[in-house]
Every structure is written in C-alpha cells, then in structure tokens.
Write a protein that holds these residues in place. Structure first.
Motif, PDB file in Angstrom:
ATOM      1  N   ALA A   1       5.363   5.819  -6.775  1.00 55.62           N
ATOM      2  CA  ALA A   1       3.994   5.159  -7.307  1.00 55.62           C
ATOM      3  C   ALA A   1       4.216   4.979  -8.798  1.00 55.62           C
ATOM      4  O   ALA A   1       4.391   5.434  -9.626  1.00 55.62           O
ATOM      5  CB  ALA A   1       3.109   6.399  -6.869  1.00 55.62           C
TER       6      ALA A   1
ATOM      7  N   TYR B   1       0.588  -1.243   0.009  1.00 59.67           N
ATOM      8  CA  TYR B   1       0.156  -0.247   0.137  1.00 59.67           C
ATOM      9  C   TYR B   1       0.349   1.291   0.230  1.00 59.67           C
ATOM     10  O   TYR B   1       0.038   1.832  -0.548  1.00 59.67           O
ATOM     11  CB  TYR B   1      -1.018   0.215   1.301  1.00 59.67           C
TER      12      TYR B   1
ATOM     13  N   GLU C   1       2.594   1.623  -3.298  1.00 66.39           N
ATOM     14  CA  GLU C   1       1.531   2.134  -4.526  1.00 66.39           C
ATOM     15  C   GLU C   1       1.049   3.400  -4.032  1.00 66.39           C
ATOM     16  O   GLU C   1       1.308   4.333  -5.077  1.00 66.39           O
ATOM     17  CB  GLU C   1       0.035   2.041  -4.369  1.00 66.39           C
ATOM     18  N   THR C   2       0.985   4.275  -3.238  1.00 68.69           N
ATOM     19  CA  THR C   2       0.717   5.654  -2.457  1.00 68.69           C
ATOM     20  C   THR C   2       1.489   6.501  -2.343  1.00 68.69           C
ATOM     21  O   THR C   2       1.695   8.055  -1.977  1.00 68.69           O
ATOM     22  CB  THR C   2      -0.394   5.395  -1.472  1.00 68.69           C
TER      23      THR C   2
ATOM     24  N   GLU D   1      -6.485  -1.679 -11.144  1.00 63.02           N
ATOM     25  CA  GLU D   1      -6.415  -1.103 -12.519  1.00 63.02           C
ATOM     26  C   GLU D   1      -5.944  -3.066 -13.007  1.00 63.02           C
ATOM     27  O   GLU D   1      -7.208  -3.231 -14.401  1.00 63.02           O
ATOM     28  CB  GLU D   1      -6.134   0.249 -12.769  1.00 63.02           C
TER      29      GLU D   1
ATOM     30  N   PRO E   1       2.450   3.998 -12.757  1.00 63.66           N
ATOM     31  CA  PRO E   1       1.284   5.027 -13.732  1.00 63.66           C
ATOM     32  C   PRO E   1      -0.054   4.321 -12.698  1.00 63.66           C
ATOM     33  O   PRO E   1       0.023   3.022 -12.751  1.00 63.66           O
ATOM     34  CB  PRO E   1       1.314   4.652 -14.595  1.00 63.66           C
ATOM     35  N   GLU E   2      -1.226   5.276 -12.973  1.00 65.21           N
ATOM     36  CA  GLU E   2      -2.382   5.046 -12.993  1.00 65.21           C
ATOM     37  C   GLU E   2      -3.020   3.423 -12.863  1.00 65.21           C
ATOM     38  O   GLU E   2      -2.885   2.474 -13.052  1.00 65.21           O
ATOM     39  CB  GLU E   2      -3.698   5.980 -12.682  1.00 65.21           C
ATOM     40  N   ARG E   3      -2.519   2.527 -14.415  1.00 62.98           N
ATOM     41  CA  ARG E   3      -3.251   2.250 -15.662  1.00 62.98           C
ATOM     42  C   ARG E   3      -2.492   0.657 -15.192  1.00 62.98           C
ATOM     43  O   ARG E   3      -2.890  -0.345 -15.548  1.00 62.98           O
ATOM     44  CB  ARG E   3      -2.743   2.215 -16.794  1.00 62.98           C
ATOM     45  N   ASP E   4      -1.074   0.823 -14.378  1.00 58.61           N
ATOM     46  CA  ASP E   4      -0.539  -0.418 -13.801  1.00 58.61           C
ATOM     47  C   ASP E   4      -0.676  -0.645 -12.039  1.00 58.61           C
ATOM     48  O   ASP E   4       0.132  -1.164 -12.095  1.00 58.61           O
ATOM     49  CB  ASP E   4       0.944  -0.032 -14.455  1.00 58.61           C
ATOM     50  N   ARG E   5      -1.731  -0.088 -11.595  1.00 58.15           N
ATOM     51  CA  ARG E   5      -1.387  -0.185  -9.816  1.00 58.15           C
ATOM     52  C   ARG E   5      -2.755  -1.601 -10.431  1.00 58.15           C
ATOM     53  O   ARG E   5      -3.520  -2.065 -10.875  1.00 58.15           O
ATOM     54  CB  ARG E   5      -2.483   0.823  -9.624  1.00 58.15           C
TER      55      ARG E   5
END
Length: 77
Positions: free
Chosen positions: A32, A23, A26-27, A41, A34-38
């Motif tokens: 962090a 956690y 990722e934050t 997602e 990219p949003e598409r690699d979280r």
C-alpha cells in the motif's frame, strides 16, 4: 490468439480486472502506498488545484474588465 468471449464482455472484463487489481494494490498492507499518495487523495488534490486556477482566472477576468473601465474613464477626461 485467444478467442474472444464476446465483443462487449471482453472490455468490461478487462476494466473490472484492472480496477480490482488496483484496489488490491492500494489496500494490501505490504504494498500500500502512503495515504497521501493514494488515488483518491491525488484526485482531491488535483481537483482543488484546478478549482483554485479557475477562481484565479475569473478574478483575472474581473480585473481586466476593471482596467478597461478605468481606461475608458481616463479617455473621457
């Protein structure tokens, strides 16, 4: 060898520590992804892909049944 806290507490502590570390990874603004690699997602993408595959299999099964019905009709004639 380090002593165990207890047989039940050690695995729980390990899972909690690993979850917390992921956690924070990722934050954290510096690390962090990219949003598409979280993780969330990626799970959504994988779930949508598996649902599409299931729909494709059910459609293929329906087509197979239709082909069998067509073959039996041809044999009757």
């Amino acid at each position: 060898m380090a002593p165990l806290l207890s047989r039940a507490l050690d695995p729980i502590l390990g899972v909690f520590t690993g979850g917390l570390a992921y956690y924070l990874y990722e934050t954290n603004p510096r690390t962090a992804p990219p949003e598409r690699d979280r993780l969330v997602e990626l799970i959504k993408w994988k779930r949508a892909k598996s649902q599409q595959a299931k729909e494709g299999q059910s459609n293929a099964a329906d087509e197979e049944i239709d082909w069998k019905a067509l073959a039996s009709e041809v044999e009757r004639k």
